[in-house]
Design an enzyme around this catalytic site. Structure first.
Site, PDB file in Angstrom:
ATOM      1  N   LYS A  57       0.877  -1.255  -0.065  1.00 37.55           N
ATOM      2  CA  LYS A  57      -0.096   0.017  -0.070  1.00 37.55           C
ATOM      3  C   LYS A  57       0.775   1.192  -0.013  1.00 37.55           C
ATOM      4  CE  LYS A  57      -2.943  -2.545   3.253  1.00 37.55           C
ATOM      5  NZ  LYS A  57      -2.985  -2.699   4.799  1.00 37.55           N
ATOM      6  N   GLU A 114       7.863   2.482  -6.540  1.00 39.23           N
ATOM      7  CA  GLU A 114       8.029   1.918  -5.002  1.00 39.23           C
ATOM      8  C   GLU A 114       8.116   3.104  -4.221  1.00 39.23           C
ATOM      9  OE1 GLU A 114       7.512   0.068  -2.747  1.00 39.23           O
ATOM     10  OE2 GLU A 114       8.095  -2.148  -3.238  1.00 39.23           O
ATOM     11  N   ASP A 115       7.803   3.027  -2.994  1.00 36.76           N
ATOM     12  CA  ASP A 115       7.887   4.140  -2.074  1.00 36.76           C
ATOM     13  C   ASP A 115       9.364   4.199  -1.376  1.00 36.76           C
ATOM     14  OD1 ASP A 115       7.148   1.962  -0.801  1.00 36.76           O
ATOM     15  OD2 ASP A 115       6.125   2.726   0.957  1.00 36.76           O
ATOM     16  N   ASP A 118      14.575  -0.671   1.011  1.00 36.07           N
ATOM     17  CA  ASP A 118      15.422  -0.658   2.362  1.00 36.07           C
ATOM     18  C   ASP A 118      16.164  -1.710   2.205  1.00 36.07           C
ATOM     19  OD1 ASP A 118      15.865  -0.500   5.014  1.00 36.07           O
ATOM     20  OD2 ASP A 118      13.705  -0.894   5.609  1.00 36.07           O
ATOM     21  N   PHE A 167      13.702   5.615  11.071  1.00 34.59           N
ATOM     22  CA  PHE A 167      12.307   5.290  10.967  1.00 34.59           C
ATOM     23  C   PHE A 167      11.508   6.278  10.492  1.00 34.59           C
ATOM     24  CE2 PHE A 167      10.073   1.279  12.148  1.00 34.59           C
ATOM     25  CZ  PHE A 167       8.961   1.718  11.278  1.00 34.59           C
ATOM     26  N   ARG A 180       0.175   6.924   7.386  1.00 35.16           N
ATOM     27  CA  ARG A 180       0.304   6.942   5.907  1.00 35.16           C
ATOM     28  C   ARG A 180      -0.293   8.148   5.159  1.00 35.16           C
ATOM     29  NH1 ARG A 180       1.607   1.693   4.029  1.00 35.16           N
ATOM     30  NH2 ARG A 180       0.556   0.033   4.921  1.00 35.16           N
TER      31      ARG A 180
HETATM   32  C1  PRP Z   1       7.593  -1.618   2.149  1.00 35.77           C
HETATM   33  C2  PRP Z   1       7.803  -0.691   1.163  1.00 35.77           C
HETATM   34  C3  PRP Z   1       8.504  -1.854   0.037  1.00 35.77           C
HETATM   35  C4  PRP Z   1       9.309  -2.505   1.096  1.00 35.77           C
HETATM   36  C5  PRP Z   1      10.767  -2.156   1.075  1.00 35.77           C
HETATM   37  O1  PRP Z   1       6.320  -2.305   2.120  1.00 35.77           O
HETATM   38  O2  PRP Z   1       6.546  -0.273   0.410  1.00 35.77           O
HETATM   39  O3  PRP Z   1       7.577  -2.657  -0.715  1.00 35.77           O
HETATM   40  O4  PRP Z   1       8.636  -2.376   2.431  1.00 35.77           O
HETATM   41  O5  PRP Z   1      11.304  -2.834   1.777  1.00 35.77           O
HETATM   42  P1  PRP Z   1      12.552  -3.750   1.710  1.00 35.77           P
HETATM   43  O6  PRP Z   1      13.283  -3.296   0.430  1.00 35.77           O
HETATM   44  O7  PRP Z   1      13.399  -4.134   2.791  1.00 35.77           O
HETATM   45  O8  PRP Z   1      12.047  -5.217   0.919  1.00 35.77           O
HETATM   46  P2  PRP Z   1       5.614  -3.118   3.445  1.00 35.77           P
HETATM   47  O9  PRP Z   1       5.902  -4.620   3.261  1.00 35.77           O
HETATM   48  O10 PRP Z   1       5.837  -2.201   4.808  1.00 35.77           O
HETATM   49  O11 PRP Z   1       4.086  -2.906   3.081  1.00 35.77           O
HETATM   50  P3  PRP Z   1       3.439  -1.670   2.532  1.00 35.77           P
HETATM   51  O12 PRP Z   1       3.784  -1.192   1.341  1.00 35.77           O
HETATM   52  O13 PRP Z   1       1.492  -2.234   2.572  1.00 35.77           O
HETATM   53  O14 PRP Z   1       3.573  -0.705   3.868  1.00 35.77           O
END
Ligand code: PRP
Length: 196
Positions: A57, A114-115, A118, A167, A180
């Protein structure tokens, strides 16, 4: 980021104003960057078959703003994935598809929106998955890049901001599914995520 491994304790009720410390990226700076990325995509994909694939999301606000900053015809699609296991602040790298693409992407020029990147584990999985669907090209557009936590190298073709290992919440990014809707990106106070 969903809270994983919940203890069954009552959920923390967020206080949007009090729980966020520093504003890392102001709403006006996000707007300017999204315009810049949209202009680059408009130029790079002129005359081509651009499909933006966003990952729910967290990328929702970025996707909504980015598509409106692009002035060539685009199609969009949405996926939702979740990580298996892991802890509240760590992803496991094992990704489960909760919502797949609605339409085929073979022969299309695809940009994943992607947002945040990480560890890179989510996108590493998605890149492999989408490559298997035979797009003509496949690139990555990420608003935020947090390189300090990277476990797997990801080619980021369009990058908004490189951020420190803090964070962050807001503009789509959550903690426990909240925050969000903040229009900026802010740093969550450690005492907030220390409570869970
Ligand atoms: C977040 C973000 C990426 C992912 C990045 O999603 O949107 O998809 O984590 O992390 P990484 O590089 O360590 O894999 P999340 O799983 O928190 O779900 P969300 O988008 O619903 O918040």
């Amino acid at each position: 980021m969903a809270l994983r491994g919940s203890t069954g304790a009552p959920p923390h009720v967020p206080d949007l104003a009090a729980d966020v410390g520093d504003i890392l990226i102001a709403a006006s700076d996000i707007r300017a960057k999204v315009s810049e990325l949209g202009a680059r995509l408009t130029e790079d994909y002129a005359g081509r078959q651009l499909t933006l694939v966003s990952v729910l999301k967290g990328a929702l606000p970025f996707m909504a703003d980015l598509m409106r900053a692009i002035s060539i015809p685009v199609q969009i699609d949405l996926m939702e994935v979740s990580s298996y296991g892991g802890t509240s602040t760590e992803t496991s790298g094992l990704v489960r598809i909760l919502k797949d693409l609605s339409s085929p992407i073979d022969g299309r020029d695809v940009v994943i929106v992607e947002d945040i990147i990480d560890t890179g584990l989510t996108l590493n999985y998605l890149l492999r998955y989408l490559r298997g669907k035979n797009p003509a090209t496949l690139r990555v557009c990420a608003l935020l890049d947090k390189p300090a936590r990277r476990l797997v190298e990801i080619p980021i073709d369009y990058r908004g901001f490189t951020i420190p290992d803090q964070f962050v919440v807001g503009y789509g990014l959550d903690y426990g599914e909240f925050y969000r809707n903040l229009p900026f990106i802010g740093v969550l106070r450690p005492e907030v995520y220390g409570r869970s």
